[in-house]
Design a protein around this motif. Structure first.
Motif, PDB file in Angstrom:
ATOM      1  N   SER A 165       0.825  -1.199   0.000  1.00 42.73           N
ATOM      2  CA  SER A 165       0.000   0.000   0.000  1.00 42.73           C
ATOM      3  C   SER A 165       0.865   1.257   0.000  1.00 42.73           C
ATOM      4  N   ALA A 166       1.930   1.231   0.789  1.00 44.88           N
ATOM      5  CA  ALA A 166       2.845   2.385   0.826  1.00 44.88           C
ATOM      6  C   ALA A 166       3.484   2.624  -0.532  1.00 44.88           C
ATOM      7  N   ASP A 167       3.843   1.553  -1.214  1.00 47.12           N
ATOM      8  CA  ASP A 167       4.467   1.682  -2.537  1.00 47.12           C
ATOM      9  C   ASP A 167       3.483   2.211  -3.583  1.00 47.12           C
ATOM     10  N   GLN A 168       2.207   1.888  -3.428  1.00 45.94           N
ATOM     11  CA  GLN A 168       1.197   2.280  -4.403  1.00 45.94           C
ATOM     12  C   GLN A 168       0.547   3.624  -4.087  1.00 45.94           C
ATOM     13  N   ALA A 169       0.760   4.121  -2.871  1.00 45.86           N
ATOM     14  CA  ALA A 169       0.050   5.322  -2.415  1.00 45.86           C
ATOM     15  C   ALA A 169       0.330   6.527  -3.307  1.00 45.86           C
ATOM     16  N   ASN A 170      -0.725   7.285  -3.578  1.00 47.51           N
ATOM     17  CA  ASN A 170      -0.596   8.506  -4.366  1.00 47.51           C
ATOM     18  C   ASN A 170      -0.375   9.731  -3.492  1.00 47.51           C
ATOM     19  N   ALA A 171      -0.766   9.637  -2.235  1.00 43.16           N
ATOM     20  CA  ALA A 171      -0.642  10.759  -1.305  1.00 43.16           C
ATOM     21  C   ALA A 171       0.316  10.402  -0.173  1.00 43.16           C
ATOM     22  N   ASP A 172       1.014  11.407   0.348  1.00 41.14           N
ATOM     23  CA  ASP A 172       1.987  11.169   1.415  1.00 41.14           C
ATOM     24  C   ASP A 172       1.334  10.608   2.674  1.00 41.14           C
ATOM     25  N   TYR A 173       0.138  11.118   3.009  1.00 39.08           N
ATOM     26  CA  TYR A 173      -0.504  10.658   4.243  1.00 39.08           C
ATOM     27  C   TYR A 173      -0.862   9.175   4.154  1.00 39.08           C
ATOM     28  N   GLN A 174      -1.215   8.711   2.944  1.00 44.14           N
ATOM     29  CA  GLN A 174      -1.523   7.292   2.769  1.00 44.14           C
ATOM     30  C   GLN A 174      -0.268   6.450   2.967  1.00 44.14           C
ATOM     31  N   ARG A 175       0.838   6.926   2.430  1.00 44.62           N
ATOM     32  CA  ARG A 175       2.099   6.193   2.568  1.00 44.62           C
ATOM     33  C   ARG A 175       2.531   6.137   4.032  1.00 44.62           C
ATOM     34  N   VAL A 176       2.420   7.260   4.727  1.00 44.63           N
ATOM     35  CA  VAL A 176       2.814   7.318   6.136  1.00 44.63           C
ATOM     36  C   VAL A 176       1.944   6.379   6.973  1.00 44.63           C
ATOM     37  N   GLU A 177       0.643   6.413   6.723  1.00 43.37           N
ATOM     38  CA  GLU A 177      -0.270   5.551   7.479  1.00 43.37           C
ATOM     39  C   GLU A 177       0.041   4.076   7.246  1.00 43.37           C
ATOM     40  N   ALA A 178       0.299   3.715   5.985  1.00 38.25           N
ATOM     41  CA  ALA A 178       0.589   2.317   5.664  1.00 38.25           C
ATOM     42  C   ALA A 178       1.888   1.866   6.321  1.00 38.25           C
ATOM     43  N   LEU A 179       2.920   2.685   6.260  1.00 37.12           N
ATOM     44  CA  LEU A 179       4.199   2.317   6.868  1.00 37.12           C
ATOM     45  C   LEU A 179       4.089   2.253   8.397  1.00 37.12           C
ATOM     46  N   ALA A 180       3.309   3.165   8.977  1.00 41.62           N
ATOM     47  CA  ALA A 180       3.119   3.137  10.429  1.00 41.62           C
ATOM     48  C   ALA A 180       2.437   1.838  10.857  1.00 41.62           C
ATOM     49  N   GLN A 181       1.471   1.381  10.076  1.00 42.64           N
ATOM     50  CA  GLN A 181       0.803   0.116  10.384  1.00 42.64           C
ATOM     51  C   GLN A 181       1.768  -1.061  10.223  1.00 42.64           C
ATOM     52  N   ALA A 182       2.624  -0.978   9.220  1.00 42.03           N
ATOM     53  CA  ALA A 182       3.618  -2.039   9.022  1.00 42.03           C
ATOM     54  C   ALA A 182       4.575  -2.099  10.207  1.00 42.03           C
ATOM     55  N   ALA A 183       4.994  -0.933  10.693  1.00 45.00           N
ATOM     56  CA  ALA A 183       5.884  -0.884  11.857  1.00 45.00           C
ATOM     57  C   ALA A 183       5.198  -1.476  13.091  1.00 45.00           C
ATOM     58  N   LEU A 184       3.913  -1.150  13.253  1.00 47.89           N
ATOM     59  CA  LEU A 184       3.161  -1.684  14.384  1.00 47.89           C
ATOM     60  C   LEU A 184       3.079  -3.205  14.313  1.00 47.89           C
ATOM     61  N   MET A 185       2.891  -3.736  13.111  1.00 46.26           N
ATOM     62  CA  MET A 185       2.849  -5.186  12.933  1.00 46.26           C
ATOM     63  C   MET A 185       4.194  -5.819  13.305  1.00 46.26           C
ATOM     64  N   HIS A 186       5.283  -5.150  12.913  1.00 46.06           N
ATOM     65  CA  HIS A 186       6.611  -5.643  13.296  1.00 46.06           C
ATOM     66  C   HIS A 186       6.735  -5.712  14.823  1.00 46.06           C
ATOM     67  N   GLU A 187       6.273  -4.671  15.507  1.00 49.29           N
ATOM     68  CA  GLU A 187       6.365  -4.639  16.964  1.00 49.29           C
ATOM     69  C   GLU A 187       5.519  -5.750  17.584  1.00 49.29           C
ATOM     70  N   GLN A 188       4.301  -5.932  17.071  1.00 53.26           N
ATOM     71  CA  GLN A 188       3.451  -6.984  17.606  1.00 53.26           C
ATOM     72  C   GLN A 188       4.018  -8.367  17.332  1.00 53.26           C
TER      73      GLN A 188
END
Length: 231
Positions: A165-188
């Protein structure tokens, strides 16, 4: 005087030569056309069929899009469509209007229905084709796909979907949100080093001193601390 008279007498001859040359070329073109009349007719017919076919395609495509938009509005207006029982109607719409933007939107709706009914695997099935397509909704579908995988307990797949999703995102906020969720998954998943890598990437792109940068710095510091404790 003689030279002047001679010059004047040559000008009409030049004009005649030019006219003769034009007439000769026209005659040659006419003769060529006469010899190749069958080929010319064939080319003209093919061009006519091609143009006509294109116009028919455009008219049919416009009609298909209009019907899809009208029927999707009616589908969304139906109160029962957001329930598990209404999922069948959404699936039928997707099949009937495949290839339209409305069918893509219907896939997101179907996935939402599946997630709300506690069936994340069915949501994954609905979202995967859209997330892997070139649709303008692909990034949104991949984001929802990450949520579906997370709800199903497959954190590795969730991380891949969020990264997609981050790679496909057209807007910066979408990319940031997707990467933040990915980081959270790594932590979990107790992969704090993986979370650190993502937070560092986000921090590099964040504006210095912004609230976003401050939040990322805080999460990065915590992830680094927990990564160090695991060594």
């Amino acid at each position: 005087m003689a030279s002047s008279t001679t010059a004047r007498s040559r000008r009409p001859q030049s004009t005649i030569d030019s006219d003769d040359a034009f007439a000769l070329r026209a005659a040659e073109a006419a003769a060529w056309a006469k010899r190749n009349v069958r080929m010319i007719v064939t080319i003209a017919a093919v061009a006519l069929v091609t143009v006509g076919g294109y116009l028919v395609y455009r008219v049919n495509a416009a009609g298909k899009a209009a019907r899809a938009a009208e029927q999707y509005l009616a589908l969304r207006a139906n109160p029962s469509v957001s329930t598990a029982a209404g999922a069948g109607q959404v699936e039928a719409f997707i099949k009937a209007h495949a290839g339209t933007v409305e069918a893509d939107e219907a896939r997101l709706l179907l996935a939402e229905i599946r997630l709300n009914s506690g069936n994340p695997k069915a949501a994954v099935t609905a979202l995967a084709p859209l997330a892997g397509s070139d649709s303008r909704l692909a990034a949104q579908a991949a984001m929802m796909l990450g949520s579906a995988h997370a709800q199903a307990g497959d954190r590795a797949a969730a991380i891949r979907a969020y990264q997609q999703s981050a790679d496909q995102a057209n807007a910066d906020y979408q990319r940031v949100e997707a990467l933040a969720q990915a980081a959270l998954m790594h932590e979990q998943n107790n992969d704090f080093a993986g979370a650190v890598a993502i937070y560092e990437r986000l921090l590099a792109d964040a504006k210095d001193g912004s609230q976003q940068a401050q939040v990322i710095e805080m999460r990065l510091a915590e992830a680094r601390s927990r990564a160090a404790a695991k060594r």
